[in-house]
Design a protein around this motif. Structure first.
Motif, PDB file in Angstrom:
ATOM      1  N   GLY A 129      -0.586   4.067   1.449  1.00  0.00           N
ATOM      2  CA  GLY A 129       0.236   5.235   1.212  1.00  0.00           C
ATOM      3  C   GLY A 129      -0.493   6.560   1.297  1.00  0.00           C
ATOM      4  O   GLY A 129       0.127   7.619   1.236  1.00  0.00           O
ATOM      5  N   HIS A 131       2.238   7.866  -7.922  1.00  0.00           N
ATOM      6  CA  HIS A 131       1.529   7.618  -6.672  1.00  0.00           C
ATOM      7  C   HIS A 131       0.162   8.289  -6.586  1.00  0.00           C
ATOM      8  O   HIS A 131      -0.755   7.720  -5.980  1.00  0.00           O
ATOM      9  CB  HIS A 131       2.409   8.025  -5.488  1.00  0.00           C
ATOM     10  CG  HIS A 131       3.665   7.222  -5.405  1.00  0.00           C
ATOM     11  ND1 HIS A 131       3.692   5.924  -4.951  1.00  0.00           N
ATOM     12  CD2 HIS A 131       4.943   7.505  -5.779  1.00  0.00           C
ATOM     13  CE1 HIS A 131       4.924   5.450  -5.016  1.00  0.00           C
ATOM     14  NE2 HIS A 131       5.703   6.387  -5.515  1.00  0.00           N
ATOM     15  N   ARG A 158      -3.032   6.206  -5.257  1.00  0.00           N
ATOM     16  CA  ARG A 158      -3.623   6.549  -3.962  1.00  0.00           C
ATOM     17  C   ARG A 158      -5.050   7.058  -4.140  1.00  0.00           C
ATOM     18  O   ARG A 158      -5.909   6.816  -3.274  1.00  0.00           O
ATOM     19  CB  ARG A 158      -2.747   7.584  -3.261  1.00  0.00           C
ATOM     20  CG  ARG A 158      -1.412   7.001  -2.824  1.00  0.00           C
ATOM     21  CD  ARG A 158      -0.448   8.068  -2.336  1.00  0.00           C
ATOM     22  NE  ARG A 158       0.831   7.483  -1.971  1.00  0.00           N
ATOM     23  CZ  ARG A 158       1.924   8.180  -1.678  1.00  0.00           C
ATOM     24  NH1 ARG A 158       1.869   9.503  -1.700  1.00  0.00           N
ATOM     25  NH2 ARG A 158       3.043   7.575  -1.367  1.00  0.00           N
ATOM     26  N   TYR A 178      10.352  16.628  -1.670  1.00  0.00           N
ATOM     27  CA  TYR A 178       9.460  15.545  -2.069  1.00  0.00           C
ATOM     28  C   TYR A 178      10.220  14.573  -2.951  1.00  0.00           C
ATOM     29  O   TYR A 178      10.919  14.977  -3.885  1.00  0.00           O
ATOM     30  CB  TYR A 178       8.251  16.106  -2.827  1.00  0.00           C
ATOM     31  CG  TYR A 178       7.191  15.077  -3.171  1.00  0.00           C
ATOM     32  CD1 TYR A 178       6.331  14.603  -2.189  1.00  0.00           C
ATOM     33  CD2 TYR A 178       7.052  14.572  -4.464  1.00  0.00           C
ATOM     34  CE1 TYR A 178       5.350  13.664  -2.483  1.00  0.00           C
ATOM     35  CE2 TYR A 178       6.076  13.636  -4.767  1.00  0.00           C
ATOM     36  CZ  TYR A 178       5.235  13.181  -3.777  1.00  0.00           C
ATOM     37  OH  TYR A 178       4.264  12.249  -4.076  1.00  0.00           O
ATOM     38  N   ASP A 179      10.076  13.283  -2.664  1.00  0.00           N
ATOM     39  CA  ASP A 179      10.715  12.238  -3.463  1.00  0.00           C
ATOM     40  C   ASP A 179       9.658  11.665  -4.405  1.00  0.00           C
ATOM     41  O   ASP A 179       8.759  10.937  -3.980  1.00  0.00           O
ATOM     42  CB  ASP A 179      11.268  11.143  -2.542  1.00  0.00           C
ATOM     43  CG  ASP A 179      12.089  10.106  -3.298  1.00  0.00           C
ATOM     44  OD1 ASP A 179      11.727   9.771  -4.438  1.00  0.00           O
ATOM     45  OD2 ASP A 179      13.094   9.627  -2.736  1.00  0.00           O
ATOM     46  N   GLN A 180       9.761  12.009  -5.693  1.00  0.00           N
ATOM     47  CA  GLN A 180       8.764  11.591  -6.673  1.00  0.00           C
ATOM     48  C   GLN A 180       8.713  10.070  -6.805  1.00  0.00           C
ATOM     49  O   GLN A 180       7.644   9.489  -7.012  1.00  0.00           O
ATOM     50  CB  GLN A 180       9.101  12.215  -8.038  1.00  0.00           C
ATOM     51  CG  GLN A 180       7.943  12.213  -9.024  1.00  0.00           C
ATOM     52  CD  GLN A 180       6.901  13.267  -8.681  1.00  0.00           C
ATOM     53  OE1 GLN A 180       7.236  14.369  -8.290  1.00  0.00           O
ATOM     54  NE2 GLN A 180       5.641  12.923  -8.841  1.00  0.00           N
ATOM     55  N   GLU A 181       9.849   9.429  -6.674  1.00  0.00           N
ATOM     56  CA  GLU A 181       9.897   7.979  -6.866  1.00  0.00           C
ATOM     57  C   GLU A 181       9.151   7.229  -5.785  1.00  0.00           C
ATOM     58  O   GLU A 181       8.433   6.260  -6.054  1.00  0.00           O
ATOM     59  CB  GLU A 181      11.356   7.520  -6.919  1.00  0.00           C
ATOM     60  CG  GLU A 181      11.520   6.054  -7.277  1.00  0.00           C
ATOM     61  CD  GLU A 181      12.975   5.666  -7.482  1.00  0.00           C
ATOM     62  OE1 GLU A 181      13.322   4.523  -7.149  1.00  0.00           O
ATOM     63  OE2 GLU A 181      13.751   6.509  -7.973  1.00  0.00           O
ATOM     64  N   THR A 182       9.301   7.664  -4.540  1.00  0.00           N
ATOM     65  CA  THR A 182       8.652   6.977  -3.423  1.00  0.00           C
ATOM     66  C   THR A 182       7.333   7.620  -3.013  1.00  0.00           C
ATOM     67  O   THR A 182       6.566   7.031  -2.257  1.00  0.00           O
ATOM     68  CB  THR A 182       9.580   6.942  -2.200  1.00  0.00           C
ATOM     69  OG1 THR A 182       9.847   8.293  -1.776  1.00  0.00           O
ATOM     70  CG2 THR A 182      10.895   6.263  -2.533  1.00  0.00           C
ATOM     71  N   GLY A 183       7.077   8.842  -3.499  1.00  0.00           N
ATOM     72  CA  GLY A 183       5.846   9.535  -3.130  1.00  0.00           C
ATOM     73  C   GLY A 183       5.808   9.967  -1.687  1.00  0.00           C
ATOM     74  O   GLY A 183       4.749   9.983  -1.064  1.00  0.00           O
ATOM     75  N   THR A 184       6.971  10.326  -1.142  1.00  0.00           N
ATOM     76  CA  THR A 184       7.032  10.747   0.252  1.00  0.00           C
ATOM     77  C   THR A 184       7.660  12.130   0.366  1.00  0.00           C
ATOM     78  O   THR A 184       8.502  12.515  -0.450  1.00  0.00           O
ATOM     79  CB  THR A 184       7.880   9.764   1.101  1.00  0.00           C
ATOM     80  OG1 THR A 184       9.175   9.636   0.505  1.00  0.00           O
ATOM     81  CG2 THR A 184       7.216   8.406   1.163  1.00  0.00           C
ATOM     82  N   THR A 193      10.099  14.811   2.167  1.00  0.00           N
ATOM     83  CA  THR A 193      11.433  14.633   2.743  1.00  0.00           C
ATOM     84  C   THR A 193      11.940  15.945   3.344  1.00  0.00           C
ATOM     85  O   THR A 193      12.883  16.556   2.836  1.00  0.00           O
ATOM     86  CB  THR A 193      12.412  14.135   1.662  1.00  0.00           C
ATOM     87  OG1 THR A 193      12.353  15.045   0.528  1.00  0.00           O
ATOM     88  CG2 THR A 193      12.036  12.742   1.181  1.00  0.00           C
TER      89      THR A 193
END
Length: 244
Positions: free
Chosen positions: A29, A53, A57, A187-193, A195
């Protein structure tokens, strides 16, 4: 080998551009960039914002850097966690830069005129996006700055037996309200991605938000550039003595 951890590509862009002989990979990730500044070999990891994350990471990047070094009979000497921070102290200005952890490793190696001041930092679970929230946090903790990563990443570094320096630069002042409802779309905190398509959709539906967001974003490149300049200069000045 020194590991540099930075939450986002946006924060890291100028620093990475200043590296020589870069090689990129993606593991667990985390985007990982290897290169050097002067004679200092670096592994840069982009770890994302906050829990869960960033610490996961960070551990991946530190272990990956260490595994690559074993063949050369070396190891990770230390970690620098760098990036933006919100000011809680009303006296701080955008672009002010501080050492927030591990000052004993860095400051004695720098010329006196180059030494950044130390600051107390509070790690929070979500962005302190309003002047009122920053004021409450300042009064409750006495911290001058806030971020979403340092406490968690410091725990990882301690468990792995690696010293850590924290470097933070003020991105938003204590009296400043942030467009948090808009920033949260990026930013999606749950998935760490990240957006960006979600942000674009939000702005399409709420075009009046664009002006506020653009004003804030325009203020950040000089901050990012200053952080990059300081990191490169300090790494080259301290060289192999850092974490020595």
């Amino acid at each position: 080998m020194i590991v540099i951890l930075i939450p986002s590509q946006f924060e890291a862009k100028t620093f990475i551009a200043g590296l020589d002989d870069t090689r990129e990979s993606h593991i667990g990730g985390a985007d990982i960039i290897r290169g050097h500044t002067g004679k200092v070999e670096l592994t840069v990891g982009l770890i994302g914002m906050g829990q869960p994350h960033a610490p996961l990471r960070a551990e991946t990047v530190i272990k990956e850097a260490g595994s690559r070094e074993r063949g050369a009979g070396s190891k990770v000497r230390g970690v620098i966690l760098a990036g933006f921070a919100g000011a809680l102290d009303p006296a701080l200005k955008r672009g002010d830069i501080f050492v927030t952890a591990g000052a004993e490793y860095l400051l004695p190696l720098l010329p006196e005129a180059e030494r950044p001041p130390k600051a107390k930092l509070a790690t929070v679970e979500k962005i302190a996006g309003t002047a009122a929230a920053k004021k409450e946090l300042f009064e409750r903790t006495g911290a001058q700055l806030c971020d979403m990563e340092q406490t968690h990443v410091a725990a990882v570094a301690k468990r792995l037996g690696v010293p850590l320096i924290g470097i933070r630069i003020v991105s938003d002042e204590a009296q400043e309200d942030l467009p948090t409802d808009t920033l949260s779309q990026s930013y999606d905190q749950e998935t760490g991605t990240y957006t960006p398509w979600k942000l674009a959709g939000h702005l399409t539906r709420n075009p009046f938000r664009t002006v506020t967001l653009a004003s804030f974003v325009r203020s950040l490149p000089p901050v990012r550039n200053r952080m990059s300049d300081c990191l490169h200069r300090w790494l080259r000045q301290t060289g192999l003595r850092l974490f020595g």
